[in-house]
Write an enzyme that holds these catalytic residues in place. Structure first.
Site, PDB file in Angstrom:
ATOM      1  CE1 TYR A   1     -23.485  14.732 -11.749  1.00 21.05           C
ATOM      2  CE2 TYR A   1     -21.961  15.075  -9.561  1.00 21.05           C
ATOM      3  CZ  TYR A   1     -23.361  15.195 -10.595  1.00 21.05           C
ATOM      4  OH  TYR A   1     -24.732  14.931  -9.637  1.00 21.05           O
TER       5      TYR A   1
ATOM      6  CG  HIS B   1      -6.670  -0.946  -5.071  1.00 20.46           C
ATOM      7  ND1 HIS B   1      -5.267  -1.706  -4.983  1.00 20.46           N
ATOM      8  CD2 HIS B   1      -6.818  -0.054  -4.314  1.00 20.46           C
ATOM      9  CE1 HIS B   1      -5.119  -0.968  -3.946  1.00 20.46           C
ATOM     10  NE2 HIS B   1      -5.770  -0.373  -3.583  1.00 20.46           N
TER      11      HIS B   1
ATOM     12  NE  ARG C   1      -4.140  -0.871   2.714  1.00 17.44           N
ATOM     13  CZ  ARG C   1      -4.507  -1.741   3.561  1.00 17.44           C
ATOM     14  NH1 ARG C   1      -5.029  -0.261   4.204  1.00 17.44           N
ATOM     15  NH2 ARG C   1      -5.265  -2.634   4.019  1.00 17.44           N
TER      16      ARG C   1
END
Length: 812
Positions: free
Chosen positions: A120, A76, A30
């Site tokens: 968006y 992921h 990570r």
């Protein structure tokens, strides 16, 4: 009963093992980037997923929601917010030096505004991202199964782009953190080429072509010490400042900020400035405006008309994030283990990765070229024997029988026989045969080239150089961050205080205050002055000096000690205010009082020249007083019944004049007095004519100036120094001023120039400010003219000179 075969595990061992497993999972999976491609797993997975799906820079944009869904579904298995936040950062030009994702829509702002929701916005890979993914399909890196075993993902990208240095990385793992700054692509490429040419290149040599970080927001790095330290050890701390310049805006001076430190929000800085102004920490600001637009960042800090731009800038930098500290930590994964890397080590890890990528690519392409050449050799052989080939095929019952017959008759391999059976008839034309022969020749040349590459390590390095040169030519941009050699020092108090003239008064009872010269309006000589400090009981003004707010004040006491204070540390007060007692500013002993004081702008090779009431003089190097101590230091040893009356700064080759209450003056060369230590008592300066006389003033002879003498009843005169014959120390001197009952005794004298201004203070607190040119020049042995009109019972106690602008020295 417990099972005797059961294994016993201590809980501390289990906790230790489990925690280490968790920590390594966070470190490797990570938080830390791989040193080879500079990517964390989530970054790599986003780029790989977009590459696999075909969402590249030459294709239309797709919804960010689609990208997030693809990454979460296949590679992921974490929250959508984590993936989208990473995708957004990859598209922010103020976060990455070279953006890896092109964004369309609201992807946040340098103000710290959040991006729009992923439904968006739209995204696709940036052109430079393809340099990270190039040759991924040529067996250049290892692939591993994804989380559910349905797909495969790369463990690292081929990374023709040296991404770790170019874009940097930041992350916090368990017990460790990384903070690699971004750099300029062209400079990074030059540094890698340098190491290719000289594998033993040192950090200093690399820094000659890669001078330091190059942040996407620009700014200024103050000093190279932190950069050099990080390059050598992997850790360093740099000071990153904003780019600020002055402009005239609507008739006012304005400080305009056009670049801010990396990872600071513009809106937060503006808010910090506003809060600082409101709290009084930042003075001199008239208005703050954000004039940023598509052309770039622009914060305008409009100043008040009397504000000092340098001081305001220092206040802004001290109280806001216009100047920040950036800690460099070159921590990255090398062979899946975290390592703190120096700059040369980072470059060498990248070079070795590229060598391995090119070797694997070359082997892959060699095998492919050899297979294709083998097929073409078979086709050309078949074309040469086409009649027999056709006869065998027509005679065969099926495809398998034809395949076996061709292998048996001509010795074709299975792939060659298969290709012959699939060959189209148009390839039998003479033109096609020629083309096949050319293609085979090209393949054979390619095979030779690839074999040469694999057998010649320097050729691999040449290919790396070519890639780097192409990268620099295609994507290189000018440096944005300026690196200055000067280190960013801590602010001194005077850096935050406007340098201006000040008048410092000390009363007989030890009260001190500071006030601007403008508090005393200039008058013609003979005026009554304006009210100064109000006398309280038997208190009155005893000492007066002019200085600047950045000067030191050296206080010399009746005990022969010296104390220090900055002028700006003296509390400012009104004309009639009493001020603050010296006991609260200086560590004075019981019964100790200030006898004289002077202002010092710098501690250099000058001298402090002392004079006592009994005519003793002494000079001590000014440097001996350069180290302040809380309790003060010894300055002069005073004889019983003697007292310090005056101190002056001298050059070592000046001439001086001692003046007495009775109006006598002795001019002598400073060279007559040898330098002495702080504890010395001094030597005789002037021999007093009678027991009632005493030294009251010490003046330094300056070329082009006159001696101005003042008496207790407000009389004074200006006389050219040439009127005073030079003698040696120890004499009685000559008459300077004819002392009468009308004039009163002499109280002080100063060396003055035509453009100076004179301040006179009376015992009852009245202060008058007179231009020196109002006092005409007359000869010695005269009474002088009235300078100040005094009330009955009042008298002048001290004087000070405000030097004309540009004149050397201070007014003491």
């Amino acid at each position: 009963m417990p099972d005797p075969a059961a294994e016993t595990t201590y809980i501390e061992d289990e906790l230790k093992s489990s925690y280490l497993d968790y920590a390594m999972s966070v470190i490797v999976g990570r938080a830390l980037p791989d040193a080879r491609d500079g990517l964390k797993p989530v970054h790599r997975r986003i780029l790989f997923a977009m590459h696999e799906a075909g969402w590249r820079h030459d294709r239309p944009f797709v919804k960010s929601a689609k990208v997030v869904g693809e990454v979460i579904a296949n590679f992921h298995p974490h929250g959508d917010a984590a993936v989208y936040d990473t995708l957004v950062r990859l598209a922010q030009p103020w976060s990455l030096r070279e953006v890896l994702v092109e964004g369309q829509g609201n992807f946040g702002s340098v103000d710290g505004d959040p991006p729009a929701a992923y439904r968006y916005t739209e995204a696709r890979l940036a052109p430079i991202a393809q340099e990270l993914l190039e040759d991924l399909d040529k067996d250049t890196v290892d692939f591993v199964p994804n989380f559910d075993g349905t797909r495969k993902e790369p463990t690292v990208l081929p990374a023709r782009l040296p991404n770790l240095l170019v874009n940097g990385s930041a992350g916090i793992a368990v017990g460790m953190a990384t903070n690699c700054p971004p750099h300029n692509l062209a400079e990074v490429c030059a540094a890698i080429r340098l190491v290719l040419d000289n594998p033993d290149a040192t950090a200093e040599e690399i820094l000659e072509v890669l001078p330091g970080p190059d942040f996407p927001t620009g700014g200024i790095v103050h000093g190279r010490r932190g950069i050099v330290e990080a390059a050598k050890t992997g850790r360093g701390r740099i000071v990153l400042g904003s780019r600020i310049h002055e402009e005239e805006v609507r008739g006012r001076t304005a400080l305009v900020v056009t670049e801010i430190p990396y990872q600071t929000a513009k809106a937060a800085i503006i808010e910090e400035i506003a809060r600082g102004v409101e709290a009084g920490k930042i003075e001199g600001v008239h208005d703050i405006r954000d004039e940023s637009d598509r052309e770039g960042l622009r914060i305008v800090v409009e100043l008040k008309r009397d504000a000092d731009p340098v001081v305001v800038r220092n206040l802004l930098e001290k109280n806001t994030n216009l100047v920040t500290t950036y800690g460099i930590i070159f921590l990255a994964l090398v062979e899946n283990r975290p390592r703190l890397l120096s700059l040369p080590e980072i470059v060498r890890v990248y070079i070795e990765h590229r060598r391995e990528v090119i070797r694997r690519r070359s082997r892959f392409l060699l095998q492919k070229a050899e297979a294709e050449a083998h097929i073409k050799e078979g086709l050309l052989k078949a074309i040469a024997e086409i009649d027999e080939v056709i006869r065998i095929i027509r005679k065969s019952k099926n495809r398998d029988e034809a395949h076996k017959a061709l292998v048996a008759r001509f010795g074709f391999s299975d792939p060659q026989a298969k290709a012959i059976l699939e060959m189209r008839l148009h390839r039998l034309t003479s033109l096609e045969r020629v083309e096949e022969e050319k293609a085979l020749a090209a393949l054979l040349a390619e095979i030779e080239r690839l074999k040469f590459i694999l057998a010649t390590p320097p050729e691999i390095d040449n290919l790396i150089r070519e890639d780097l040169e192409a990268l620099a030519a295609k994507y290189g941009t000018p440096r944005r961050t300026e690196i200055r050699a000067e280190e960013y020092g801590e602010f001194e108090a005077e850096d935050l205080i406007h340098k201006e003239e000040a008048v410092v008064e000390i009363t007989h009872k030890g009260f001190v205050k500071r006030l601007p010269p403008s508090a005393f309006r200039a008058q013609r000589r003979g005026g009554a002055g304006v009210a100064g400090v109000k006398a309280a009981g038997e208190d009155f003004v005893e000492h007066l000096v002019t200085a600047t707010t950045h000067d030191w004040l050296l206080f010399f006491t009746t005990a022969g000690r010296c104390h220090w204070r900055k002028v700006h540390e003296i509390p400012e007060a009104g004309r009639t205010a009493r001020g603050r007692h010296l006991a609260s500013l200086l560590s004075l002993a019981e019964g100790e009082r200030v006898a004289a004081f002077c202002a010092v702008d710098r501690f250099d090779d000058r001298f402090v020249f002392f004079a006592t009431t009994k005519g003793t003089v002494k000079k001590t190097p000014l440097a001996d007083f350069a180290r302040p101590r809380a309790g003060g230091i010894h300055a002069i040893r005073l004889a019983e019944g003697d007292g310090l009356i005056d101190v002056r700064l001298t050059s070592g080759s000046d001439e001086l004049v001692l003046l007495t209450r009775a109006g006598m003056a002795l001019r002598f060369p400073e060279a007559d007095v040898r330098p002495m230590g702080r504890t010395a008592a001094g030597v005789r300066g002037i021999r007093l004519k009678n027991a009632g006389d005493a030294v009251v003033a010490l003046a330094v002879v300056r070329e082009g100036e006159d001696l101005l003498t003042v008496t207790a009843r407000g009389f004074g005169k200006r006389t050219a120094f040439s009127e005073y014959p030079a003698r040696h120390r120890g004499g009685q001197g000559v008459i300077d001023l004819r002392v009468t009952e009308k004039t009163g005794p002499v109280v002080g004298a100063r060396s003055v120039a035509e453009g100076d201004e004179l301040f006179l203070a009376s015992a009852r607190g009245a202060v008058i400010r007179i231009p020196v040119r109002e006092v005409r020049t007359i000869g010695r042995a005269t009474q002088g003219v009235r300078l100040m009109r005094l009330e009955e019972g009042d008298e002048v106690v001290d004087l000070a000179v405000l030097r004309a602008e540009g004149a050397e020295g201070t007014g003491f």
